[in-house]
Design an enzyme around this catalytic site. Structure first.
Site, PDB file in Angstrom:
ATOM      1  N   THR B  40       0.901  -1.102  -0.059  1.00 10.37           N
ATOM      2  CA  THR B  40      -0.053  -0.030  -0.095  1.00 10.37           C
ATOM      3  C   THR B  40       0.750   1.359   0.051  1.00 10.37           C
ATOM      4  O   THR B  40       0.625   2.267  -0.478  1.00 10.37           O
ATOM      5  CB  THR B  40      -0.839  -0.146   1.338  1.00 10.37           C
ATOM      6  OG1 THR B  40      -1.738  -1.171   1.132  1.00 10.37           O
ATOM      7  CG2 THR B  40      -1.712   1.227   1.178  1.00 10.37           C
ATOM      8  N   SER B  45      -1.861   8.345  -2.381  1.00  6.10           N
ATOM      9  CA  SER B  45      -2.055   9.683  -3.090  1.00  6.10           C
ATOM     10  C   SER B  45      -0.886  10.659  -2.602  1.00  6.10           C
ATOM     11  O   SER B  45      -0.609  11.606  -3.153  1.00  6.10           O
ATOM     12  CB  SER B  45      -3.298  10.504  -2.651  1.00  6.10           C
ATOM     13  OG  SER B  45      -4.317   9.636  -2.749  1.00  6.10           O
ATOM     14  N   ILE B  47      -0.155  12.068  -0.074  1.00  2.43           N
ATOM     15  CA  ILE B  47      -0.581  13.115   0.537  1.00  2.43           C
ATOM     16  C   ILE B  47      -0.428  13.113   2.088  1.00  2.43           C
ATOM     17  O   ILE B  47      -0.411  12.095   2.689  1.00  2.43           O
ATOM     18  CB  ILE B  47      -2.126  13.390   0.457  1.00  2.43           C
ATOM     19  CG1 ILE B  47      -2.470  13.580  -1.143  1.00  2.43           C
ATOM     20  CG2 ILE B  47      -2.834  14.449   1.150  1.00  2.43           C
ATOM     21  CD1 ILE B  47      -2.207  14.437  -1.684  1.00  2.43           C
ATOM     22  N   HIS B  49      -2.221  14.627   4.800  1.00  2.29           N
ATOM     23  CA  HIS B  49      -3.487  15.156   4.781  1.00  2.29           C
ATOM     24  C   HIS B  49      -3.381  16.118   6.262  1.00  2.29           C
ATOM     25  O   HIS B  49      -2.602  15.705   7.337  1.00  2.29           O
ATOM     26  CB  HIS B  49      -4.436  14.268   5.248  1.00  2.29           C
ATOM     27  CG  HIS B  49      -4.971  13.594   4.227  1.00  2.29           C
ATOM     28  ND1 HIS B  49      -5.761  13.984   3.236  1.00  2.29           N
ATOM     29  CD2 HIS B  49      -4.690  12.248   3.781  1.00  2.29           C
ATOM     30  CE1 HIS B  49      -6.019  13.064   2.108  1.00  2.29           C
ATOM     31  NE2 HIS B  49      -5.095  11.928   2.490  1.00  2.29           N
ATOM     32  N   LYS B 250     -16.331  10.206  -2.166  1.00  2.91           N
ATOM     33  CA  LYS B 250     -15.291  10.970  -1.621  1.00  2.91           C
ATOM     34  C   LYS B 250     -14.649  11.796  -2.847  1.00  2.91           C
ATOM     35  O   LYS B 250     -13.970  12.748  -2.708  1.00  2.91           O
ATOM     36  CB  LYS B 250     -14.212  10.258  -1.044  1.00  2.91           C
ATOM     37  CG  LYS B 250     -13.444  10.961   0.015  1.00  2.91           C
ATOM     38  CD  LYS B 250     -12.653  10.325   0.807  1.00  2.91           C
ATOM     39  CE  LYS B 250     -11.568  11.189   1.881  1.00  2.91           C
ATOM     40  NZ  LYS B 250     -10.399  10.367   2.340  1.00  2.91           N
ATOM     41  N   ARG B 311      -6.075  -0.176  -0.340  1.00  5.97           N
ATOM     42  CA  ARG B 311      -6.121   0.456   0.864  1.00  5.97           C
ATOM     43  C   ARG B 311      -6.489  -0.732   1.994  1.00  5.97           C
ATOM     44  O   ARG B 311      -7.571  -1.579   1.619  1.00  5.97           O
ATOM     45  CB  ARG B 311      -7.336   1.430   1.210  1.00  5.97           C
ATOM     46  CG  ARG B 311      -7.006   2.650  -0.043  1.00  5.97           C
ATOM     47  CD  ARG B 311      -8.371   3.630   0.230  1.00  5.97           C
ATOM     48  NE  ARG B 311      -8.352   4.880  -0.654  1.00  5.97           N
ATOM     49  CZ  ARG B 311      -8.920   4.425  -1.992  1.00  5.97           C
ATOM     50  NH1 ARG B 311      -9.539   3.296  -2.371  1.00  5.97           N
ATOM     51  NH2 ARG B 311      -9.296   5.248  -2.784  1.00  5.97           N
ATOM     52  N   CYS B 400      19.135   7.785 -16.786  1.00  4.76           N
ATOM     53  CA  CYS B 400      17.479   8.116 -17.160  1.00  4.76           C
ATOM     54  C   CYS B 400      17.530   9.519 -17.797  1.00  4.76           C
ATOM     55  O   CYS B 400      17.750  10.696 -16.951  1.00  4.76           O
ATOM     56  CB  CYS B 400      16.768   8.033 -15.961  1.00  4.76           C
ATOM     57  SG  CYS B 400      15.074   8.615 -16.132  1.00  4.76           S
TER      58      CYS B 400
END
Lengths: 469, 494
Positions: B40, B45, B47, B49, B250, B311, B400
């Site tokens: 996971t 995301s 993020i 939060h 959501k 998740r 790269c």
């Protein structure tokens, strides 16, 4: 800071031909910057034959073709730096201070390699010859897992032909671009089983000769109007699902075909590699993604030229070499002219360049005209692609400065039968040539003669289109 | 015997390991995969939060806000990219203002700092020129942030290793037995004994927990699909833009990433298979469609890749944290779904404190709180990077092209403790292969470097461990009877 008259970015077929031509046209201080550890670019992995029929009147493999130019580069003692990555191109700042190029605008090329580390070259002109890259899976948004065994066709080609390893045993290929077709044959010859080549469009994006020689000769099915709708396998590809698509490219329910395979090759189009051109502020053509150039292959930034696949994707390397030779010649003319008449002062040049950059992004088609009108009073005629013609290279010509004839190359947007390619100047038809068949896979060309443009009215444009009669 | 075995080397496991390594304890991390950050933690995301989403009083609410607060210090100490770009919840329907207000109040109750409802259109345009024209108001949370989840996870794990934590990879746990003195853990690599266990096994935390406890947990994989856009689209928004939660669920977020890409997603689909990280056409279409609800003119043709993550949704809806009631010494970090990444640093501190207390452990005298990441020459001042290349010319060779990753960085990624063992491991540590060509150019060279550094054959190099081999030695290995037959025929005829 190191100084040069001409920096060529990319040592593939375009860069080498441009360098050779520039040297033959009198430019001494040339540097080719190449990111790979050898010259030759993508030709090094194209070990099939069919290269050079136009240029050398014989059939060569890719490495052989590259070698011809590499030998010339060496004979002419043109400097090249390998394993060298250009990181930035920008307008020089202290132009007055340049002793090599007094009073002339100059360009700074920043690069990095293991010998010099991070370094800059101050140069009078640049030729962009970075080539193109392949469209990745992500851009296609193919659903499914992301296991090992999904390669772009070019990566697979490198693994087999340069490194000597097989990327897989049972293969499905998505996309019928030329590299995909070539790789279908290549993998078959190396002992893999190519189950199918799927093509989203109702026609192939590759050359007819490749469909015959690479698929039909080996009984590999070409499934037109099909795409990949699922990839199975958590570690390595275990299978993929194809489905037929409707005219908008949407998968049709109930048409799924399952394939057990360990490899998916993607050959879904090539994109001119213009990250550097963008940092330099060069105006790009929307359709090709390559720089918008005039008949001298000069971009929206004076002194910056472009040729080869960085401009638009070519079918044949012979055309790349031809185009690149011209770019080399025009860059040489530019450098020599700049030597003779160092007219502009630095600030003015900079302002102009700033304008180019911003304006050009919105309206690339107009840019050249305004630029030239403002600076030299020359007329620059825009070439407008219409009615099935997707784009043209060059996208403008200057009746005064142009050579006696200019080759204009383009691609069409679909498959057309029995059409005429027509060229107009205003209402006047300059050319009208019949083609039995036109396909997006084949680059077309027309030749515009200087004599066509003896009397040009202001705001006139050239129009190239397809007509039924 | 170990004092503590942590199962799982995702962000939670790594954060717990890092914090436990402050104590005089013998700690081991068991990881099923060949690298950290493989579940996971690698597909989310990215993020951090602000913390207004969760119900006040829940672990999610408390630890999100606490974890968010820790991120400045952690990113400084552990040298991973973290940016407080702020987040916005966009309300596009003036009739739904009370929902935005409720979210604001919830944020206040959770003690989220700096929250503000902004209705001033001019100010909003200045902050985010590409917000939907229908925007009526936004909830602005200045403490919202973005992080590189890979580098965060890797940094915490490397720091734990530096402080003496042992990591064992490819060590999937197949059974746990409670003993008087602690636990016996069966792995594919053999038996391990330990006084305590920290269960940070993500989607499998229920399976492990249920091996020792009668109070069963149940974790449902809830899939989220994402689309990642090229860096040319990376400045389309400045902050992280959420839709007001409501009738469309959501909704999906649109956010810049710390590396300058634009990320859109996720969907939320419950699946049965804990390994089902496949994307589907429907979910990708949903991401592309919903992303436009709060943000206009997204250049969707710039998508360079899509991916899905799962998740670990626990039926009780909150994080399950603490000692299992009927299994002393077995500590759960279960149901760590969103805002799990945001809370992870706080979970690490909390859990390490609990476990250390239970073992009456003392702190070490010399804890190395700092870890330095792999040097990216392009982020250095000119003189320093010149110096770097003169000392190690490999930092002057770009492998790269899209992300400008040098050979020096790739070699370093393999050589450092807990080094990369696969293409994906290199990608997560250096970004080689993460750019717009998606490894088309660099993967053959990266494969060669892996083979060279690890002393293995190219045929043994994998994309992500296990059986994800990339190439076969030659055509001889590709055995096709019909092909051979044809040649035989030709030879016979000849």
């Amino acid at each position: 800071m190191r100084k040069a008259e001409l920096v060529i970015i990319g040592g593939g077929p375009a860069g080498m031909a441009a360098a050779v031509s520039a040297r033959q046209n009198g430019i001494e201080n040339i540097v080719i910057l190449e990111r790979d550890h050898v010259l030759g670019g993508i030709l090094n992995q194209c070990i099939h034959n069919g290269f050079g029929l136009h240029t050398f009147q014989e059939e060569l493999t890719g490495p052989e073709y590259a070698d011809r130019y590499e030998q010339k580069v060496k004979e002419l003692e043109i400097e090249y730096q390998l394993e060298t990555m250009v990181t930035d191109i920008s307008e020089g700042t202290d132009q007055k201070a340049s002793d090599l190029l007094p009073g002339v605008r100059c360009i700074h090329v920043s690069a990095v390699n293991r010998t010099y580390g991070f370094f800059q070259i101050e140069t009078k002109a640049v030729i962009l010859a970075m080539g193109c890259r392949e469209r990745p899976r992500g851009a296609l948004n193919i659903p499914g897992y992301r296991p090992a065994g999904i390669y772009s066709a070019g990566t697979a080609q490198r693994l087999i032909n340069v490194m000597g390893y097989m990327p897989g045993k049972r293969v499905v290929i998505l996309g019928s671009g030329d590299i995909g077709l070539i790789m279908a044959r290549r993998m078959t010859l190396e002992g893999a089983k190519v189950l199918a080549v799927a093509e989203l469009m109702p026609y192939s994006g590759g050359l007819k000769r490749n469909i015959v020689q690479c698929l039909e000769d080996y009984d590999i099915p070409l499934l037109l109007s099909h795409t990949v709708v699922n990839i199975r396998g958590k570690e390595r590809v275990e299978g993929i699902t194809l489905a037929k698509v409707d005219e908008k490219g949407r998968p049709l329910p109930g048409t799924q075909i399952e394939y057990e395979c360990d490899t998916l090759l993607l050959s879904c189009g090539l994109l001119p590699e213009n990250e550097l051109s963008k940092t330099a502020g060069v105006a790009l053509q929307q359709i090709t993604g390559g720089p918008a150039v005039n008949d001298r292959l000069e971009t929206s930034i004076p002194g910056m030229f472009a040729c080869g696949n960085v401009l638009h994707v070519h079918d044949l390397v012979d055309y790349v070499s031809e185009e690149a030779s011209l770019a080399g010649k025009y860059a040489a003319c530019y450098i020599q002219k700049a030597k003779e008449e160092p007219v502009e002062d630095g600030t003015k040049a900079k302002e102009r360049a700033a304008e180019d950059g911003t304006e050009a992004k919105e309206e690339p088609a107009k840019d050249g005209t305004e630029l030239e009108a403002a600076v030299t009073d020359d007329t620059e005629l825009q070439i407008q692609p219409e009615n099935g013609v997707r784009y043209t290279v060059p996208c403008s010509i200057s009746p005064d400065k142009m050579a006696d004839q200019v080759v204009v190359r383009f691609r069409v947007g679909g498959v057309y039968q029995d059409r005429y390619i027509s060229v107009y100047l205003g209402e006047q038809r300059l050319l009208h040539a019949k083609r039995r068949i036109l396909t997006p896979g084949k680059m077309e060309q027309v030749i515009l003669k200087k004599s066509f443009f003896q009397s040009v009215k202001p705001d006139e444009a050239i129009r190239i289109d397809l007509e039924e009669e | 015997m170990f004092d503590t075995v942590i199962i799982g080397a995702g962000v939670t496991g790594a954060a717990v390991a890092r914090e436990l390594s402050r104590y005089q304890l013998k700690v081991c991390v068991l990881e099923r995969e060949e690298d950290v950050c493989c579940g996971t933690s690698k597909a989310n995301s990215a993020i951090i939060h602000a913390g207004f989403d969760a119900k006040p009083g829940t672990w999610k609410a408390k630890l999100n806000v606490a974890g968010n607060r820790l991120m400045d210090q952690w990113s400084r100490e552990l040298d991973f990219p973290f940016v407080r770009n702020g987040s916005m919840v966009v309300c596009t329907d003036a009739g739904k203002m009370e929902r935005l207000e409720a979210l604001y109040q919830q944020g206040l109750a959770n003690q989220v700092p700096g929250l503000e409802i902004i209705t001033d259109k001019k100010r909003l345009r200045e902050m985010e020129p590409n917000l939907s024209d229908q925007t009526a108001a936004v909830l602005w949370a200045p403490t919202g942030g973005i992080v590189c989840p890979f580098l965060y996870n890797i940094a915490a794990a490397e720091n734990a290793a530096k402080n003496g934590v042992e990591f064992r990879f490819r060590s999937e746990v197949t059974g746990i037995i409670k003993k008087e003195w602690g636990y016996e853990i069966a792995t594919k690599e053999g038996l391990i004994t330990t006084r305590t266990v920290v269960n940070a096994a993500g989607l499998y935390a229920d399976v492990l927990h249920n091996m020792v406890s009668e109070r069963k947990l149940q974790i449902t994989p809830r899939r989220g699909s994402y689309c990642l856009l090229d860096k040319t689209a990376g400045t389309h928004v400045n902050s992280t833009i959420f839709m007001l939660p409501g009738e469309y669920g959501k909704g999906v977020l649109v956010t810049p990433t710390v590396h300058g890409n634009l990320l859109m997603g996720p969907t939320a689909v419950d699946v049965k298979d804990k390994e089902a990280i496949n994307t589907t056409a429907e979910e990708l279409a949903e991401v592309l469609e919903k992303s436009s609800m709060a943000v206009k003119d997204i250049p969707k043709r710039q998508v360079i890749t899509s991916f899905a993550g799962l998740r670990a949704h626990e039926v009780g809806r909150d994080f399950v944290l603490g000692e299992a009631e009927d299994a002393k010494g077995f500590w759960d970090c279960a149901g760590i779904e969103s805002p799990g990444l945001s809370a992870s640093a706080a979970i690490g501190c909390l859990m390490a404190g609990w476990v250390a207390d239970s073992l009456h452990a003392k702190k070490k005298e010399h804890f190395h709180s700092k870890r330095r990441g792999i040097v990216h020459p392009f982020e250095l001042p000119e003189e320093q990077r010149q110096e770097l290349v003169s000392q190690n010319p490999a930092y002057g060779v770009i492998v790269c092209r899209c992300e400008m990753v040098t050979e020096g960085e790739i070699r370093e990624a393999i050589r450092r403790p807990l080094g990369a063992r696969s293409l994906d491991g290199i990608k997560r540590r250096t970004r080689a292969g993460m750019g717009r060509c998606q490894a088309g150019f660099c993967s053959p060279r990266v494969m060669e470097l892996l083979a060279e550094e690890l002393g293995i054959e190219l045929t043994q190099v994998t994309k992500s461990g296990g059986k994800s081999m990339l190439v076969y030695s030659d055509a001889a290995q590709v055995h096709l009877p019909e092909a051979n037959l044809k040649w035989a025929d030709v030879l016979n005829e000849g």
